[in-house]
Design an enzyme around this catalytic site. Sequence first.
Site, PDB file in Angstrom:
ATOM      1  N   ASP A   2      53.931 -85.826  23.435  1.00 28.40           N
ATOM      2  CA  ASP A   2      52.550 -86.307  23.499  1.00 28.40           C
ATOM      3  C   ASP A   2      52.023 -86.233  24.929  1.00 28.40           C
ATOM      4  O   ASP A   2      52.775 -86.392  25.884  1.00 28.40           O
ATOM      5  CB  ASP A   2      52.478 -87.736  22.968  1.00 28.40           C
ATOM      6  CG  ASP A   2      51.066 -88.123  22.569  1.00 28.40           C
ATOM      7  OD1 ASP A   2      50.228 -87.211  22.392  1.00 28.40           O
ATOM      8  OD2 ASP A   2      50.794 -89.325  22.438  1.00 28.40           O
ATOM      9  N   HIS A  19      48.312 -77.677  25.829  1.00 23.64           N
ATOM     10  CA  HIS A  19      49.250 -77.222  24.796  1.00 23.64           C
ATOM     11  C   HIS A  19      50.046 -76.023  25.311  1.00 23.64           C
ATOM     12  O   HIS A  19      51.243 -75.915  25.069  1.00 23.64           O
ATOM     13  CB  HIS A  19      48.498 -76.854  23.516  1.00 23.64           C
ATOM     14  CG  HIS A  19      47.764 -78.010  22.897  1.00 23.64           C
ATOM     15  ND1 HIS A  19      48.348 -79.245  22.721  1.00 23.64           N
ATOM     16  CD2 HIS A  19      46.493 -78.132  22.420  1.00 23.64           C
ATOM     17  CE1 HIS A  19      47.458 -80.070  22.159  1.00 23.64           C
ATOM     18  NE2 HIS A  19      46.329 -79.414  21.972  1.00 23.64           N
ATOM     19  N   LEU A 113      73.020 -75.146  19.565  1.00 27.21           N
ATOM     20  CA  LEU A 113      71.993 -76.157  19.286  1.00 27.21           C
ATOM     21  C   LEU A 113      71.233 -75.861  17.986  1.00 27.21           C
ATOM     22  O   LEU A 113      70.801 -74.736  17.752  1.00 27.21           O
ATOM     23  CB  LEU A 113      70.993 -76.191  20.452  1.00 27.21           C
ATOM     24  CG  LEU A 113      69.785 -77.111  20.294  1.00 27.21           C
ATOM     25  CD1 LEU A 113      70.197 -78.573  20.397  1.00 27.21           C
ATOM     26  CD2 LEU A 113      68.716 -76.786  21.337  1.00 27.21           C
TER      27      LEU A 113
HETATM   28  C1  IPE Z   1      50.582 -83.563  21.850  1.00 29.34           C
HETATM   29  O1  IPE Z   1      49.603 -83.744  22.813  1.00 29.34           O
HETATM   30  C2  IPE Z   1      50.469 -82.220  21.158  1.00 29.34           C
HETATM   31  C3  IPE Z   1      50.196 -82.250  19.717  1.00 29.34           C
HETATM   32  C4  IPE Z   1      49.954 -83.323  19.018  1.00 29.34           C
HETATM   33  C5  IPE Z   1      50.156 -80.983  19.037  1.00 29.34           C
HETATM   34  P1  IPE Z   1      48.163 -84.314  22.443  1.00 29.34           P
HETATM   35  O2  IPE Z   1      47.290 -83.159  22.077  1.00 29.34           O
HETATM   36  O3  IPE Z   1      48.274 -85.381  21.419  1.00 29.34           O
HETATM   37  O4  IPE Z   1      47.707 -84.912  23.842  1.00 29.34           O
HETATM   38  P2  IPE Z   1      46.881 -86.231  24.103  1.00 29.34           P
HETATM   39  O5  IPE Z   1      47.560 -87.358  23.398  1.00 29.34           O
HETATM   40  O6  IPE Z   1      45.481 -85.993  23.621  1.00 29.34           O
HETATM   41  O7  IPE Z   1      46.935 -86.382  25.602  1.00 29.34           O
HETATM   42 MG    MG Z   2      48.374 -87.448  21.510  1.00 23.49          MG
END
Ligand code: IPE
Ligand code: MG
Length: 228
Positions: A2, A19, A113
Amino acid sequence: MDGNGRWAEKNGLERVFGHKEGVSSVRSVVEGAGEMGIEYLTLYAFSTENWNRPKEEVDALMGLLVQAIVNETDNLDKNNVSLRAIGDLASMPPEVQSNLAGAIDKTAENTGLRLVLALSYSGRWELAEATRRIADALKNDKIDKSSINEELIAKYLPTFGLPDPDLLIRTGGDFRVSNFLLWQIAYTELYFTHKLWPEYRKEDLFEAVKDFQKRERRFGKTSEQIRI
Ligand code: IPE
Ligand code: MG
């Protein structure tokens, strides 16, 4: 995993760049897990609830997923990693499904793994799915009501064959489980870090494992019983 969006925002970038950078973290952590001799690593890459994000973001995530599978499979294979996926895979775009199936097939014989991708996954989804399948088995006289126990339920989950996780790490500073492996984490050690996922690297994983090693796991027993 996250914090991708917040990392991007912090750096004055669109969410999708968070991402993208998150893929580097995946590479590092998978490598680190292999180096440490960790046997199973499950990555929560896309939740059932993530479908509710803006379409552009969902599309970007799906594109990145295909790209990551295409770019990383040879390397995973070289490192003896075997890939597997859990979740409502039929709901994923055809391009993800075909590339994923190819990567799973290619790495199936590897003995290092076991890397598990949770895609269109949620704990409640899999429990509903398992319940439907158990109901079918009952109706078709494949099982008897009295045979429904914890072991049987586990067999109807997509995680069948995988041990329950020892450690769950959540990055990004939120203290919640967000529908991840609800059944399987009954006795899992939880570890939360403020570090955002795109900043997370294998050294952070080592730190989390060190913390884990200091914990006493009693599984409902007393401390004294455990020490014997
Ligand atoms: C995690 O990062 C990635 C996925 C859920 C695919 P987020 O996209 O939730 O990032 P924040 O929480 O908005 O910072
Ligand atoms: Mg998030």
